[in-house]
Scaffold this active site. Structure first.
Site, mmCIF file in Angstrom:
data_model
loop_
_atom_site.group_PDB
_atom_site.id
_atom_site.type_symbol
_atom_site.label_atom_id
_atom_site.label_comp_id
_atom_site.label_asym_id
_atom_site.label_seq_id
_atom_site.Cartn_x
_atom_site.Cartn_y
_atom_site.Cartn_z
ATOM 1 N N PRO A 11 0.800 -1.227 0.000
ATOM 2 C CA PRO A 11 0.000 0.000 0.000
ATOM 3 C C PRO A 11 0.830 1.274 0.000
ATOM 4 C CG PRO A 11 -0.069 -1.055 2.161
ATOM 5 C CD PRO A 11 0.599 -2.025 1.213
ATOM 6 N N ASN A 12 0.313 2.242 -0.750
ATOM 7 C CA ASN A 12 0.845 3.606 -0.852
ATOM 8 C C ASN A 12 2.116 3.714 -1.672
ATOM 9 O OD1 ASN A 12 -1.225 4.838 0.786
ATOM 10 N ND2 ASN A 12 -0.255 3.869 2.555
ATOM 11 N N ARG A 19 5.635 12.377 -2.899
ATOM 12 C CA ARG A 19 5.711 12.879 -1.521
ATOM 13 C C ARG A 19 6.847 12.196 -0.768
ATOM 14 N NH1 ARG A 19 -0.367 11.638 -0.607
ATOM 15 N NH2 ARG A 19 -0.774 12.145 -2.760
ATOM 16 N N TYR A 24 12.033 8.488 0.770
ATOM 17 C CA TYR A 24 11.919 7.462 -0.271
ATOM 18 C C TYR A 24 12.567 7.836 -1.599
ATOM 19 C CZ TYR A 24 8.556 5.531 3.017
ATOM 20 O OH TYR A 24 7.961 5.021 4.146
ATOM 21 N N ASN A 75 7.930 -5.912 -1.504
ATOM 22 C CA ASN A 75 7.966 -4.791 -0.564
ATOM 23 C C ASN A 75 6.551 -4.698 0.006
ATOM 24 O OD1 ASN A 75 7.963 -2.446 0.868
ATOM 25 N ND2 ASN A 75 9.101 -1.249 -0.643
ATOM 26 N N ALA A 78 3.428 -1.046 4.520
ATOM 27 C CA ALA A 78 2.907 -1.047 5.896
ATOM 28 C C ALA A 78 2.453 -2.432 6.358
ATOM 29 C CB ALA A 78 1.759 -0.052 6.008
ATOM 30 N N GLU A 99 12.424 -10.053 0.881
ATOM 31 C CA GLU A 99 11.728 -8.856 1.390
ATOM 32 C C GLU A 99 12.606 -7.643 1.107
ATOM 33 O OE1 GLU A 99 10.978 -9.211 5.583
ATOM 34 O OE2 GLU A 99 10.390 -7.090 5.786
ATOM 35 N N HIS A 101 12.860 -3.295 1.303
ATOM 36 C CA HIS A 101 12.366 -1.967 1.723
ATOM 37 C C HIS A 101 13.294 -0.910 1.165
ATOM 38 C CE1 HIS A 101 9.480 -3.762 4.399
ATOM 39 N NE2 HIS A 101 10.440 -4.591 4.774
ATOM 40 N N ARG A 108 14.308 4.026 11.661
ATOM 41 C CA ARG A 108 13.079 4.832 11.714
ATOM 42 C C ARG A 108 12.278 4.508 12.986
ATOM 43 N NH1 ARG A 108 10.159 4.510 6.113
ATOM 44 N NH2 ARG A 108 9.081 6.306 7.040
HETATM 45 O O1 CA2 Z 1 10.959 1.568 3.104
HETATM 46 C C1 CA2 Z 1 10.041 0.930 2.554
HETATM 47 O O2 CA2 Z 1 10.120 0.489 1.420
HETATM 48 C C2 CA2 Z 1 8.722 0.714 3.314
HETATM 49 O O3 CA2 Z 1 8.268 -0.601 3.008
HETATM 50 C C3 CA2 Z 1 7.769 1.758 2.781
HETATM 51 C C4 CA2 Z 1 6.411 1.755 3.492
HETATM 52 C C5 CA2 Z 1 6.602 1.800 5.014
HETATM 53 O O4 CA2 Z 1 5.338 1.647 5.640
HETATM 54 C C6 CA2 Z 1 7.542 0.717 5.502
HETATM 55 O O5 CA2 Z 1 7.716 0.869 6.904
HETATM 56 C C7 CA2 Z 1 8.892 0.822 4.816
HETATM 57 C C8 CA2 Z 1 5.597 2.967 3.074
HETATM 58 C C9 CA2 Z 1 5.280 3.019 1.597
HETATM 59 C C10 CA2 Z 1 4.523 4.271 1.297
HETATM 60 O O6 CA2 Z 1 5.343 5.095 0.505
HETATM 61 C C11 CA2 Z 1 5.012 6.421 0.369
HETATM 62 C C12 CA2 Z 1 5.679 7.092 -0.609
HETATM 63 C C13 CA2 Z 1 5.441 8.416 -0.826
HETATM 64 C C14 CA2 Z 1 4.506 9.071 -0.033
HETATM 65 C C15 CA2 Z 1 3.845 8.391 0.957
HETATM 66 C C16 CA2 Z 1 4.083 7.063 1.164
#
Ligand code: CA2
Length: 146
Positions: A11-12, A19, A24, A75, A78, A99, A101, A108
C-alpha cells in the site's frame, strides 16, 4: 522459458516520487518497474511487477504464484508490520521470498522495526533504495543457475 519472478508492492507505494522524497527518494514506482525490467533482461529472468492497496488482492496474487513463479520479491510496505495473513500466504507459497524496503526501517520509528515477513523470507534488503530490487533479482538469477 526464463523463470518468472513476481515483484509485489504494497500500500501507498503508488505515491512514490510525489511525496516524502527525503525518506523514499525521487523515483516513481514506474521508474522501479523499469529498473526491474532492465535487470530481468540482463539476467534472463521474466519479471511481473505489481502494486496494490488492497490486502485481499495481494493475497490472491501470492496464492496464484505457487504454480507459476520461481520466486517472490516483495515490498509489503505497511503490511510488513501488521499482516499475519501476508506472512502466512508467503509461507504457503513455498517459494523463495526476498523482502525489500527502500528505507532502512531500523533507523526509523520503533513500529517499523518488527516485520511479520522477515521470519519466512530467504533474505531481507532495506535501506538500498530502488537498488534493493535490483540486488534481489541479481541474487535470484545466480541462485537459479546453481
Ligand atoms: O521503506 C520501505 O520500502 C517501506 O516498506 C515503505 C512503506 C513503510 O510503511 C515501511 O515501513 C517501509 C511505506 C510506503 C509508502 O510510501 C510512500 C511514498 C510516498 C509518499 C507516501 C508514502
Amino acid at each position: 522459458m526464463p523463470p518468472i519472478v513476481l515483484v509485489l508492492n504494497g500500500p501507498n507505494l503508488n505515491l512514490l516520487g510525489s511525496r516524502e522524497p527525503s525518506v523514499y527518494g525521487h523515483e516513481t514506482l514506474a521508474d522501479i518497474a523499469d529498473l526491474c525490467g532492465r535487470t530481468a533482461r540482463e539476467h534472463d529472468l521474466t519479471v511481473e511487477f505489481r502494486q496494490t492497496n488492497h490486502e485481499g488482492e495481494m493475497l490472491d496474487w501470492i496464492h496464484g504464484a505457487r504454480q507459476r513463479c520461481a520466486a517472490i520479491v516483495i515490498n509489503p510496505a505497511a503490511w510488513t508490520h501488521t499482516s499475519v495473513a501476508i506472512r502466512d500466504a508467503l509461507a504457503a507459497s513455498e517459494l523463495p521470498v526476498i523482502e525489500v524496503h527502500l528505507s532502512n526501517v531500523h533507523s526509523r520509528e520503533a513500529f517499523r522495526h518488527h516485520s511479520f515477513v522477515s521470519g519466512i523470507a530467504q533474505a531481507v534488503l532495506c535501506g538500498f533504495g530502488s537498488n534493493g530490487y535490483r540486488l534481489a533479482l541479481e541474487h535470484l538469477s545466480q541462485q537459479f543457475k546453481r
